[in-house]
Design a protein around this motif. Structure first.
Motif, short mmCIF file in Angstrom:
data_model
loop_
_atom_site.label_atom_id
_atom_site.label_comp_id
_atom_site.label_asym_id
_atom_site.label_seq_id
_atom_site.Cartn_x
_atom_site.Cartn_y
_atom_site.Cartn_z
N ALA A 142 34.75 -37.82 -152.33
CA ALA A 142 36.19 -37.98 -152.20
C ALA A 142 36.75 -38.41 -153.55
CB ALA A 142 36.53 -39.02 -151.13
N TYR A 143 37.97 -37.98 -153.84
CA TYR A 143 38.64 -38.41 -155.07
C TYR A 143 39.36 -39.73 -154.79
CZ TYR A 143 37.78 -33.81 -157.16
OH TYR A 143 37.18 -32.67 -157.69
N LEU A 144 38.60 -40.81 -154.82
CA LEU A 144 39.14 -42.11 -154.43
C LEU A 144 40.19 -42.63 -155.41
CD1 LEU A 144 35.83 -43.82 -153.26
CD2 LEU A 144 37.57 -42.70 -151.84
N HIS A 172 35.96 -35.73 -143.42
CA HIS A 172 36.97 -35.02 -144.20
C HIS A 172 37.49 -35.98 -145.26
CE1 HIS A 172 37.09 -31.55 -141.54
NE2 HIS A 172 37.16 -32.37 -140.52
N ALA A 173 37.48 -35.55 -146.50
CA ALA A 173 38.07 -36.32 -147.59
C ALA A 173 39.41 -35.69 -147.90
CB ALA A 173 37.16 -36.28 -148.82
N ARG A 207 45.37 -39.91 -154.10
CA ARG A 207 44.04 -40.45 -153.89
C ARG A 207 43.58 -40.14 -152.47
NH1 ARG A 207 46.82 -44.57 -156.66
NH2 ARG A 207 47.22 -45.67 -154.72
N ASP A 208 42.30 -39.83 -152.34
CA ASP A 208 41.76 -39.43 -151.04
C ASP A 208 41.42 -40.62 -150.16
OD1 ASP A 208 41.89 -36.74 -151.60
OD2 ASP A 208 39.79 -36.57 -152.21
N GLU A 209 41.64 -40.44 -148.87
CA GLU A 209 41.09 -41.30 -147.84
C GLU A 209 39.95 -40.55 -147.16
OE1 GLU A 209 44.71 -42.83 -149.18
OE2 GLU A 209 44.51 -40.90 -148.21
N ARG A 215 38.49 -27.06 -150.71
CA ARG A 215 37.28 -27.14 -151.55
C ARG A 215 36.35 -28.24 -151.06
NH1 ARG A 215 33.23 -26.62 -152.93
NH2 ARG A 215 32.24 -26.34 -154.98
N GLN A 216 36.92 -29.38 -150.67
CA GLN A 216 36.08 -30.48 -150.21
C GLN A 216 35.50 -30.19 -148.83
OE1 GLN A 216 39.00 -33.08 -152.85
NE2 GLN A 216 38.42 -34.13 -150.99
N ASP A 217 36.28 -29.57 -147.95
CA ASP A 217 35.73 -29.14 -146.66
C ASP A 217 34.55 -28.19 -146.87
OD1 ASP A 217 37.39 -30.62 -145.04
OD2 ASP A 217 38.52 -28.91 -144.25
N ALA A 218 34.69 -27.26 -147.82
CA ALA A 218 33.62 -26.30 -148.08
C ALA A 218 32.37 -27.01 -148.59
CB ALA A 218 34.08 -25.25 -149.09
#
Length: 604
Positions: free
Chosen positions: A283-285, A338-339, A347-349, A583-586
């Motif tokens: 994740a992009y925190l 999921h991110a 910013r990702d949760e 992209r992150q799901d993939a």
């Protein structure tokens, strides 16, 4: 004056969001050009429209025959990113390439490619493996920094589950292997006997964690020189690690201890079922760089450790333990994560089931509904601000076992009004019903007593027909934005009230081998025509190459296949892999359940 101040605040807020997104480290992709020979002698071409392209970009298509080049299009191609070469000479050696054009000026050309032969009704790229085996999971990322997506597989394809009645001793060990997009074999590494053969013991994610343009492999590891298996074959003791490997060589870059198992029974049982539920993610925190997430626990205690990969070391950011929250977050886990940036700050949760953990390792919300088997995050209701999440709950519910929530606040938007017992597997999510505006959500009871197809935005019940088991797969395939789908198979309900002796006998009974090459799946439209057929076990769905439509990644013994549509499109979209959520799901399909990736926006 007050109005001006309000407008200034809004503009600054928007600027911060845009600026945060602009700073997000993302892989640089090439044109992804592919050429598939058709059965009629024509050649289909598909390529990427990139986020960095000018809005007015158009394309020219070229073919060379024995090194003599010619342009194939009379007018620049402006409405799609594919082309059918209908006049391919029968003799000679051919190559194709595309060139972007802006304001009448040609820019950098794509790589030159040859046409891949058509081996079946549906076109595919074939990458031979190193033996006659299948694989279980795949990571998709650029390993060498050339702009093309490569592949990391975990093999063999078999696996077991830690749960009572499912567990069997591992007959062998997992190997992780890396291949470039052109089929070049890079390396193979054995995970050893202390990583049991099952997805919950062996999570991995493939992504560029250090920002050098080349992806690493992060995964759960254990010592390979000592065997910690107990008498029946379970591993309930010994060190556990999170390792990061170099994508090109397989060499270990960094290692930290995995979240400790401690006393196995403290997780909820003495057999190791709940203690053996592991996941890994990213994740992009901070909104800029991808952080690594190490995860343990689904059904009881839930824990997350977050790290950054810096100068070859995993630097800890924070640790989260759901038991420390008030109220406690226990048993709310999903078979994946999921991110996603739920609040628009760049910013990702982390959505890890019925709860969302923020970028600082604190709970944002938890609906306390228990364990969902499926969760899909996207802009389900375009006219409503923000994103939403669609759930299907394995935990028994009096109402709302199928439901949609606001992913920022945890507010219930709509729910299934009747009791549910066990909504199971991954369901199906996407815009696949032509007559319904917006997205649809299909899910079913494990025991086959109910099937429900809902309009995801409104909660309107559209159908109660079995659409092909518990986990059909929807994907962009035809011409237009309505998805096709592949019906899945229905898993049989687990026998009830088995004795301890029956369970023990079942665990020792050899499973009948089932070859992936014997499995076929049809690609169909909702109550419509068939668009194709594929062979093999589906391992993932993603926009790997070609135009914006998706590919189907399957395992066939001895072979990695990536099926692609060759139906000409009349519209174009930016490559789906350049949307952060997609992209992150993939990337997260490399561990846990296969949840086909979703976009952060609704495509019109």
């Amino acid at each position: 004056m007050k109005l001006r101040y309000s407008l200034l605040v809004v503009m600054m807020f928007v600027f911060c969001i845009v600026n945060a997104n602009a700073q997000r480290q993302m892989e640089k992709l090439d044109r992804g050009l592919v050429a598939f020979a058709q059965n009629n002698g024509q050649v289909y071409l598909g390529w990427r429209l990139l986020k960095a392209d000018s809005g007015g970009v158009v394309f020219n298509v070229y073919r060379s025959t024995d090194d003599k080049a010619m342009k194939l299009n009379d007018q620049p191609i402006a409405t799609s990113t594919n082309f059918v070469d209908r006049d391919v000479p029968t003799e000679g050696s051919h190559q194709w390439w595309v060139v972007p054009v802006v304001d009448g000026k040609e820019l950098e050309a794509s790589k030159h490619v040859g046409a891949m032969k058509r081996e079946s009704e549906t076109a595919y790229v074939s990458i031979p493996l190193q033996g006659d085996y299948s694989f279980q999971k795949i990571g998709i990322a650029d390993l060498n920094g050339d702009g093309a997506l490569d592949y990391v597989v975990k093999q063999p394809g078999r696996g077991t589950d830690p749960g009572e009645g499912h567990w069997r001793p591992s007959p062998g060990t997992y190997k992780v292997e890396a291949y470039l997009h052109d089929g070049t074999f890079l390396w193979s590494k054995d995970l050893g006997w202390n990583i049991e053969q099952g997805i919950w013991w062996s999570p991995m994610v493939v992504y560029d964690f250090d920002g050098d343009g080349k992806a690493e492999i992060a995964l759960k590891t254990a010592p390979t020189d000592v065997d910690y298996r107990k008498g029946e074959g379970r591993v309930l003791d010994g060190p556990e690690y999170c390792s990061v490997w170099n994508g090109m060589t397989g060499e270990e870059i960094a290692r930290v201890d995995w979240i400790a198992r401690g006393n196995v029974s403290d997780w909820g049982d003495s057999a190791g079922n709940r203690a053996s539920r592991h996941q890994i993610g990213m994740a992009y925190l901070d909104g800029k760089r991808p952080s690594l997430l190490v995860i343990r626990g689904t059904y009881t205690t839930m824990k997350i450790d977050a790290y950054n990969l810096v100068d070859g070391k995993l630097e800890p950011l924070w640790k989260w333990n759901g038991d420390d929250e008030n109220p406690q977050v226990r048993g709310q886990g999903l078979h994946g994560i999921h991110a996603v940036d739920v609040d628009g700050d760049g910013r990702d949760e982390i959505l890890n089931g019925s709860s969302v953990v923020d970028e600082y390792g604190k709970i944002l919300w938890c609906n306390q509904m228990g364990h969902p088997d499926m969760a899909y995050v996207t802009d389900i209701i375009p006219e409503r601000p923000g994103l939403e999440v669609a759930y299907g709950y394995e935990s028994k519910q009096e109402i709302n076992g199928i439901s949609v929530f606001d992913v920022k606040t945890g507010e219930l938007i709509w729910g299934h009004p009747h009791p549910t017992t066990h909504i199971h597997d991954q369901g199906m999510f996407g815009d696949f019903v032509p007559d319904n505006p917006g997205l649809e959500f299909y899910s079913a009871e494990q025991n086959r007593t109910g099937y429900w197809l809902y309009a995801a935005a409104t909660g309107k019940l559209l159908d109660t027909e079995n659409l092909g088991g518990l986990s059909p797969r929807a994907l962009y395939w035809g011409d237009g934005l309505i998805k096709a789908y592949m019906p899945g198979r229905i898993r049989g309900a687990r026998p009830q009230n088995q004795s301890a002796a029956q369970l023990a006998e079942q665990r020792q009974r050899p499973r009948q081998p089932r070859r992936n090459s014997d499995q076929t799946s049809k690609i169909i439209q909702y109550k419509g025509e068939q668009l194709g057929e594929i062979q093999g076990r589906v391992i993932g769905i993603a926009d790997c190459f070609g135009d914006w439509r998706e590919e189907i990644i399957v395992s066939v013994e001895g072979e990695l296949r990536i099926y692609s549509t060759t139906i000409p499109a009349t519209r174009r979209n930016v490559c789906l892999m350049q949307d952060p959520l997609y992209r992150q799901d993939a990337a997260l399909q490399a561990m846990g359940y296969i949840y086909p990736p979703q976009l952060s926006y609704f495509v019109k």
